[in-house]
Design an enzyme around this catalytic site. Sequence first.
Site, PDB file in Angstrom:
ATOM      1  N   PRO A 132       0.798  -1.237   0.000  1.00  0.00           N
ATOM      2  CA  PRO A 132       0.000   0.000   0.000  1.00  0.00           C
ATOM      3  C   PRO A 132       0.822   1.275   0.000  1.00  0.00           C
ATOM      4  O   PRO A 132       0.409   2.289  -0.567  1.00  0.00           O
ATOM      5  CB  PRO A 132      -0.821  -0.121   1.294  1.00  0.00           C
ATOM      6  CG  PRO A 132      -0.938  -1.591   1.528  1.00  0.00           C
ATOM      7  CD  PRO A 132       0.359  -2.163   1.059  1.00  0.00           C
ATOM      8  N   GLY A 135       5.311   1.670  -4.530  1.00  0.00           N
ATOM      9  CA  GLY A 135       4.988   1.201  -5.863  1.00  0.00           C
ATOM     10  C   GLY A 135       6.177   0.473  -6.453  1.00  0.00           C
ATOM     11  O   GLY A 135       6.387  -0.705  -6.216  1.00  0.00           O
ATOM     12  N   SER A 136       7.008   1.217  -7.178  1.00  0.00           N
ATOM     13  CA  SER A 136       8.159   0.600  -7.838  1.00  0.00           C
ATOM     14  C   SER A 136       9.390   0.501  -6.940  1.00  0.00           C
ATOM     15  O   SER A 136      10.381  -0.108  -7.321  1.00  0.00           O
ATOM     16  CB  SER A 136       8.514   1.401  -9.098  1.00  0.00           C
ATOM     17  OG  SER A 136       7.433   1.390 -10.007  1.00  0.00           O
ATOM     18  N   THR A 162      -3.154  -9.578  -8.672  1.00  0.00           N
ATOM     19  CA  THR A 162      -4.049 -10.088  -9.705  1.00  0.00           C
ATOM     20  C   THR A 162      -4.294 -11.567  -9.428  1.00  0.00           C
ATOM     21  O   THR A 162      -3.363 -12.319  -9.184  1.00  0.00           O
ATOM     22  CB  THR A 162      -3.435  -9.910 -11.100  1.00  0.00           C
ATOM     23  OG1 THR A 162      -3.180  -8.523 -11.322  1.00  0.00           O
ATOM     24  CG2 THR A 162      -4.368 -10.418 -12.180  1.00  0.00           C
ATOM     25  N   ILE A 350     -12.492   7.588 -34.148  1.00  0.00           N
ATOM     26  CA  ILE A 350     -13.092   7.190 -35.420  1.00  0.00           C
ATOM     27  C   ILE A 350     -14.544   6.759 -35.211  1.00  0.00           C
ATOM     28  O   ILE A 350     -15.411   7.014 -36.059  1.00  0.00           O
ATOM     29  CB  ILE A 350     -12.254   6.062 -36.063  1.00  0.00           C
ATOM     30  CG1 ILE A 350     -10.950   6.654 -36.627  1.00  0.00           C
ATOM     31  CG2 ILE A 350     -13.036   5.353 -37.167  1.00  0.00           C
ATOM     32  CD1 ILE A 350      -9.959   5.619 -37.109  1.00  0.00           C
ATOM     33  N   GLY A 352     -16.531   8.057 -33.194  1.00  0.00           N
ATOM     34  CA  GLY A 352     -17.350   9.223 -32.889  1.00  0.00           C
ATOM     35  C   GLY A 352     -18.173   9.006 -31.628  1.00  0.00           C
ATOM     36  O   GLY A 352     -17.725   8.366 -30.676  1.00  0.00           O
ATOM     37  N   GLY A 353     -19.385   9.521 -31.610  1.00  0.00           N
ATOM     38  CA  GLY A 353     -20.257   9.425 -30.443  1.00  0.00           C
ATOM     39  C   GLY A 353     -20.549   7.995 -30.037  1.00  0.00           C
ATOM     40  O   GLY A 353     -20.738   7.699 -28.844  1.00  0.00           O
ATOM     41  N   GLU A 376       3.410  -3.837 -14.369  1.00  0.00           N
ATOM     42  CA  GLU A 376       4.807  -4.265 -14.513  1.00  0.00           C
ATOM     43  C   GLU A 376       5.761  -3.085 -14.675  1.00  0.00           C
ATOM     44  O   GLU A 376       6.787  -3.187 -15.348  1.00  0.00           O
ATOM     45  CB  GLU A 376       4.976  -5.245 -15.695  1.00  0.00           C
ATOM     46  CG  GLU A 376       4.030  -6.419 -15.684  1.00  0.00           C
ATOM     47  CD  GLU A 376       4.232  -7.359 -14.511  1.00  0.00           C
ATOM     48  OE1 GLU A 376       5.100  -7.074 -13.670  1.00  0.00           O
ATOM     49  OE2 GLU A 376       3.516  -8.358 -14.429  1.00  0.00           O
ATOM     50  N   GLU A 380       7.776   5.555 -17.040  1.00  0.00           N
ATOM     51  CA  GLU A 380       8.937   6.230 -16.470  1.00  0.00           C
ATOM     52  C   GLU A 380       9.945   5.219 -15.908  1.00  0.00           C
ATOM     53  O   GLU A 380      11.161   5.392 -16.043  1.00  0.00           O
ATOM     54  CB  GLU A 380       8.483   7.206 -15.379  1.00  0.00           C
ATOM     55  CG  GLU A 380       7.752   8.439 -15.895  1.00  0.00           C
ATOM     56  CD  GLU A 380       6.345   8.137 -16.423  1.00  0.00           C
ATOM     57  OE1 GLU A 380       5.863   8.878 -17.288  1.00  0.00           O
ATOM     58  OE2 GLU A 380       5.736   7.129 -15.964  1.00  0.00           O
TER      59      GLU A 380
END
Length: 398
Positions: A132, A135-136, A162, A350, A352-353, A376, A380
């Site tokens: 928690p 991170g890296s 995961t 492409i 669109g809406g 992974e 950065e």
Amino acid sequence: MARLAQTAGLTDVQSEILATVRQFVDKEVIPHAQELEHADTYPTDIVEGMKEMGLFGITIPEEYGGLGESLLTYALVVEEIARGWMSVSGVINTHFIVAHMISRHGTEAQKQHFLPRMATGEVRGSFSMSEPDLGSDVAAIKTRAKKDGDGYVIDGSKMWLTNGGSSNLIALLVKTDEGAEKPHQNLTTFLVEKPEGFGEVAPGLTIPGKIDKMGYKGVDTTEAVFDGYRIGADMVLGEAPGKGFAYMMDGVEVGRVNVAARACGIAIRAFELAVEYAQQRKTFGKAIAEHQAVAFKLAEMATKVEAAHLMMVNAARLKDSGARNDVEAGMAKLIASEYCAEVTQDSFRIHGGYGYSKEYEIERLMREAPFLLIGEGTSEIQKTIISRGLLKEYKSRS
């Protein structure tokens, strides 16, 4: 067969595996992905189908019941699966990393105990480094295992597992007291067996529940809380305390190839959706694909897909050769994840809406692609790894 993302030099066996997986994806994954993803439902039937095909053991050596295939074969399989639904590739990704680590670094007893059941999918693995508060910065891990008699007691919290609930084996990186000067040499990998499910799944081990995510639905992402969890010394990977960081980094290298493959799969699907829609949708009396603005966009998207695929294949083949591929895996992960985000957004534009509607598949891809910019290691972090490797290789002699 589509023109994009073809791989030269494959064996007949590799081509047959990929053709089988692609057929499975087209028939069993794509038609159900939208409904399962929107409901955040674990894809049980799809997972059972992957078990039947032997995909959980694709890289596990034949002597332990697997198919004994290469990282390249696995990466191309992942690319096909992610093309259908990225969450399904997530089900086997961490499992594959754990199997790779046991195959490469485990004792013979650990291989005999785990690998045959991992090959069938009876045992499914998850992979735990993050916490928690970090991170890296893996060397700053706080979760600790203390020696106690002939075993260890583990205390601390882990994050972003995961398959944390659906797996029954965790490759767990924790801090141990090895007395080494460098922090990363005081880290050890444990193989933690547990029941599937949530809550207190074993004395001292709690899997609180699924983390609600923007995308990457269906597959469970969890925390893991250890409070006085006891484990035997024989469950130290390779029976080698203090080497856990090196073992995990080996796993992360193949994991980065995997993430690159997933990014390629999503980008391929985003392109497929865009090129089909652009030929069907008409404005000003002709299909929008005939408008130069859209045609040029399709050309750029296809070029990015092809470039990412080639870099992913190169990184996988390098790892298969036995060479270290940290720079190449970082490059592949960097470009594939960034291009995936760009290609997916162009496909969205492409459409669109309609791209904003949950009825269209591109809406799901728009929520899935950003995860690959982080998983992974962020872009950065990849740039840091790449630059360090290059500076070491091209060290100035002046």
